[in-house]
Design an enzyme around this catalytic site. Structure first.
Site, PDB file in Angstrom:
ATOM      1  N   GLN A 184      -4.979  -3.410   4.053  1.00  0.00           N
ATOM      2  CA  GLN A 184      -4.153  -2.783   3.232  1.00  0.00           C
ATOM      3  C   GLN A 184      -3.817  -3.575   1.953  1.00  0.00           C
ATOM      4  OE1 GLN A 184      -2.916   0.242   2.955  1.00  0.00           O
ATOM      5  NE2 GLN A 184      -3.574   1.050   4.904  1.00  0.00           N
ATOM      6  N   SER A 185      -4.740  -4.143   1.490  1.00  0.00           N
ATOM      7  CA  SER A 185      -4.678  -5.235   0.372  1.00  0.00           C
ATOM      8  C   SER A 185      -4.381  -4.415  -0.949  1.00  0.00           C
ATOM      9  CB  SER A 185      -5.933  -5.842  -0.016  1.00  0.00           C
ATOM     10  OG  SER A 185      -6.118  -6.416  -1.238  1.00  0.00           O
TER      11      SER A 185
END
Ligand SMILES: *Cc1c(COP(=O)(O)O)cnc(C)c1O
Length: 333
Positions: free
Chosen positions: A77-78
């Site tokens: 989930q960068s």
């Protein structure tokens, strides 16, 4: 200081707003310092965030090297990967994202929603792998592209190197101008620290101008005491070497605060949930459970512990990240 000597592309909306948080200040009581929020969640690039500032310089360098593909890394989930994918799309470059499976025990929407959905919409190629296989995957992509006569450019984790940090030297200058215009004297800037480039750039800016402004980074990623500050110092030295040299006393300017990470990177704590709720209900401000919410929890705790004087002014740098919220629906809602 001349930032114009470095290649740069326009990706964001500047200056980002600087807004008072008066309702929250009243709620926190009489000992609370004056509170402002610097809205780097509003940088404008595919829901915004701090990586936009770094990418203006990183993508500038990529174009100067005539790259046609960018490759970078991050957690699944960068926010960094999502903003890199958006920058690449805007500039007509292809983009490969190496997404590392480093946050365990998340809900069913974690691997597909939030930033992952946006990465796909933005046209990036996604490669999910374990952190220990990241370098192997990178080498495989580089070999493949070089054989095909392509020109890949690798952006480091979080965009944190001397080039990316130039974006936060520029941010420090931008904030300084806003404070001068609004007659605000900032004693302390508080924000989340992970890969370190944001804090390194801010510290380099403060050191360059010889300001006494404290830059407090709240550690949200490394286990406490495992070298966050050393990492920031190294990047700050690198960026100052590219500007006008490293002034004495630089190391002391880098202050990383441990104690708010909780069980680990990407895992919200009770304090994180309270911070999300207070920011939303008193200021209409949406934080995220991985970075800005944890840093805000740290700020609130320090205010309650009377670590600041009521007459000083603290700026919370909102680094973005709320695109991740759908991935945390089970833990936050
Ligand atoms: C990457 C990120 C940070 C941390 O910035 P670093 O420069 O990596 O230390 C903070 N907040 C958000 C929302 C981020 O995406």
């Amino acid at each position: 200081m001349d930032l114009n000597q470095f290649p740069r592309v326009a990706l964001g909306h500047w200056p980002t707003p600087l807004e008072p948080m008066d309702r929250l200040r009243t709620h926190l009581g009489s000992g609370c310092p004056k509170l402002y929020v610097k809205r780097d969640d509003c940088t404008g690039l595919a829901t915004g965030g701090n990586k936009t500032r770094k990418l203006e310089f990183l993508m500038g360098e990529a174009l100067a090297e005539r790259a046609d593909i960018v490759i970078t890394f991050g957690a699944v989930q960068s926010n960094h990967c999502r903003q890199t994918a958006a920058a690449a799309a805007k500039l007509g470059l292809e983009c490969d994202l190496i997404l590392l499976d480093m946050v365990h025990g998340r809900g069913p929407s974690y691997p597909t929603s939030g930033n992952v959905l946006l990465d796909k919409l933005l046209g990036a190629r996604l490669h999910q792998t374990s952190p220990s296989s990241a370098q192997v995957k990178l080498q495989e992509l580089l070999n493949r592209y070089e054989m095909a006569g392509r020109r890949p450019y690798v952006v480091p984790l979080g965009g944190s190197n001397a080039t990316g940090s130039l974006g936060y030297v520029a941010a420090y200058r931008e904030l300084g101008q806003q404070c001068a215009d609004q007659a605000i004297t900032v004693s302390t800037i508080v924000h989340a620290v992970s890969s370190g480039g944001t804090q390194a750039g801010l510290v380099a800016g403060a050191a360059f101008y010889d300001h006494r402004t404290r830059i407090l980074g709240i550690n949200v990623s490394r286990p406490d005491g495992t070298g966050s500050a050393e990492n920031v110092r190294e990047i700050a030295r690198d960026v100052l070497e590219r500007l006008d040299g490293v002034p004495p006393g630089l190391d002391r300017r880098v202050e990383v605060v441990d104690g708010y990470l909780g069980p680990g990177y990407g895992v919200p704590t009770e304090g994180t949930r309270e911070a999300l709720s207070l920011a939303a209900r008193y200021e209409g401000l949406i934080l995220d459970p991985v970075y800005s919410g944890k840093a805000f929890a740290g700020l609130i705790a320090m205010i309650r512990e009377e670590k600041f004087n009521a007459d000083e002014t603290v700026v919370f740098l909102h680094t973005g990240g709320n695109a991740v919220l759908p991935a945390y629906v089970d833990e936050i809602a």
